[in-house]
Design a protein around this motif. Structure first.
Motif, mmCIF file in Angstrom:
data_model
loop_
_atom_site.group_PDB
_atom_site.id
_atom_site.type_symbol
_atom_site.label_atom_id
_atom_site.label_comp_id
_atom_site.label_asym_id
_atom_site.label_seq_id
_atom_site.Cartn_x
_atom_site.Cartn_y
_atom_site.Cartn_z
ATOM 1 N N ALA A 150 -19.305 0.534 -8.819
ATOM 2 C CA ALA A 150 -18.678 0.704 -7.508
ATOM 3 C C ALA A 150 -19.604 0.240 -6.387
ATOM 4 N N ALA A 151 -20.883 0.624 -6.474
ATOM 5 C CA ALA A 151 -21.834 0.261 -5.424
ATOM 6 C C ALA A 151 -22.075 -1.250 -5.399
ATOM 7 N N THR A 152 -22.140 -1.867 -6.579
ATOM 8 C CA THR A 152 -22.352 -3.315 -6.646
ATOM 9 C C THR A 152 -21.151 -4.077 -6.113
ATOM 10 N N MET A 230 -33.090 6.862 -15.451
ATOM 11 C CA MET A 230 -33.236 7.704 -14.261
ATOM 12 C C MET A 230 -32.555 7.110 -13.038
ATOM 13 N N GLY A 231 -31.661 6.130 -13.234
ATOM 14 C CA GLY A 231 -30.888 5.700 -12.076
ATOM 15 C C GLY A 231 -30.577 4.236 -11.957
ATOM 16 N N GLN A 236 -29.545 -2.743 -8.441
ATOM 17 C CA GLN A 236 -30.137 -2.278 -7.191
ATOM 18 C C GLN A 236 -29.193 -2.486 -6.007
ATOM 19 N N PRO A 237 -27.978 -1.948 -6.068
ATOM 20 C CA PRO A 237 -27.085 -2.043 -4.910
ATOM 21 C C PRO A 237 -27.636 -1.245 -3.739
ATOM 22 N N GLN A 238 -27.191 -1.589 -2.547
ATOM 23 C CA GLN A 238 -27.743 -0.955 -1.348
ATOM 24 C C GLN A 238 -27.484 0.552 -1.308
ATOM 25 N N LEU A 239 -26.342 0.988 -1.812
ATOM 26 C CA LEU A 239 -26.048 2.419 -1.793
ATOM 27 C C LEU A 239 -27.079 3.228 -2.564
ATOM 28 N N SER A 241 -30.111 2.775 -2.527
ATOM 29 C CA SER A 241 -31.274 2.956 -1.664
ATOM 30 C C SER A 241 -30.923 3.739 -0.401
ATOM 31 N N GLY A 242 -29.722 4.338 -0.403
ATOM 32 C CA GLY A 242 -29.296 5.128 0.747
ATOM 33 C C GLY A 242 -28.789 4.311 1.917
ATOM 34 N N ILE A 243 -28.431 3.068 1.683
ATOM 35 C CA ILE A 243 -27.955 2.181 2.764
ATOM 36 C C ILE A 243 -26.465 1.907 2.544
ATOM 37 N N LEU A 244 -25.662 2.172 3.555
ATOM 38 C CA LEU A 244 -24.236 1.865 3.501
ATOM 39 C C LEU A 244 -24.021 0.460 4.032
ATOM 40 N N PRO A 245 -23.680 -0.495 3.163
ATOM 41 C CA PRO A 245 -23.504 -1.883 3.633
ATOM 42 C C PRO A 245 -22.283 -1.998 4.541
ATOM 43 N N HIS A 246 -22.399 -2.846 5.552
ATOM 44 C CA HIS A 246 -21.287 -3.027 6.485
ATOM 45 C C HIS A 246 -21.356 -4.443 7.066
#
Length: 246
Positions: A150-152, A230-231, A236-239, A241-246
């Motif tokens: 989903a994040a990718t 462990m994750g 390495q999608p932005q989400l 790393s705690g970043i909401l892409p926009h």
């Protein structure tokens, strides 16, 4: 753009033209919650038994979540036993380290049907979740992979939007396939390999496999696999790393 996220055995997958490789090994997972008579100390256990791997995952101070892989016939036989006999079977294979274990409810049987897809995209269609990767549950990584899907996909869609492209533009499918294929292949190979290597009676192959795993666990090669567990080391999608892409 259509996203199919309907389970690994959904007829939608083949109807959409995807090639699915069946990796079933005629196994069933016995699942349920177990209560221990000693504190768990946040410790998980994995046993590689001839019938298949058994995992105990702590839920709180007194309860484990059990996922026990058995042959279809063994799982059916165990499910038909009375509760005391079922608990004895679990304790016989877990030993004293986990305390005395009892089922809180009758165990349930879940038919295992892992699959692999070399491609998870087609023009205007992407697969996500179990539709894209139905794994053996021994590593507990199915949910992590689904979240990474989903994040990718979000990253791919935002990048397309920035370029003035539609969600169904071929570049979205290309980017999603390229971003997901390494992680999906790595975890599919690892889970299938471990299950098939150790789901056998004692013998030369199983013995060499155990020795190899013991040595491998002490090498630097084990570190990337730990990071995946462990994750998502390869994703390495932005989400993540705690970043909401926009």
């Amino acid at each position: 753009l259509r996203v199919i996220c309907a389970g690994g055995r959904s007829p939608l997958i083949q109807q959409a033209g995807f090639n699915v490789t069946d990796q079933a090994a005629w196994q069933t997972a016995l699942v349920r919650t177990l209560r221990s008579d000693i504190p768990l100390h946040h410790t998980a256990y994995q046993r590689f038994l001839p019938s298949g791997p058994l995992a105990l995952m702590p839920m709180d101070r007194q309860h484990y979540s059990l996922v026990w892989t058995l042959s279809d016939a063994q799982a059916q036989q165990l499910a038909e036993l009375n509760p005391d006999a079922q608990s004895r079977c679990v304790n016989d294979v877990c030993g004293d380290e986990t305390g005395y274990l009892e089922f809180t409810e009758p165990p349930q049987c879940w038919k295992l049907a892992p699959t692999y897809l070399r491609r998870i995209t087609r023009p205007g269609i992407v697969l996500a979740g179990d539709s894209a990767h139905s794994l053996h549950p021994l590593a507990g990584m199915g949910l992590n992979l689904g979240l990474a899907d989903a994040a990718t996909l979000l990253d791919c869609l935002v990048n397309a939007q920035r370029q003035g492209l539609t969600a169904a533009h071929p570049s979205v499918m290309t980017a999603y396939q390229r971003s997901r294929q390494a992680e999906i292949f790595a975890l599919t190979a690892a889970t299938q390999g471990l299950n098939r290597l150790f789901s056998r009676e004692q013998g030369l192959l199983r013995g060499w496999g155990g020795l190899g795993m013991s040595v491998f666990g002490r090498t630097a090669l084990m570190h990337p696999i730990k990071r995946i567990a462990m994750g998502g080391r390869l994703s390495q999608p932005q989400l993540f790393s705690g970043i909401l892409p926009h």
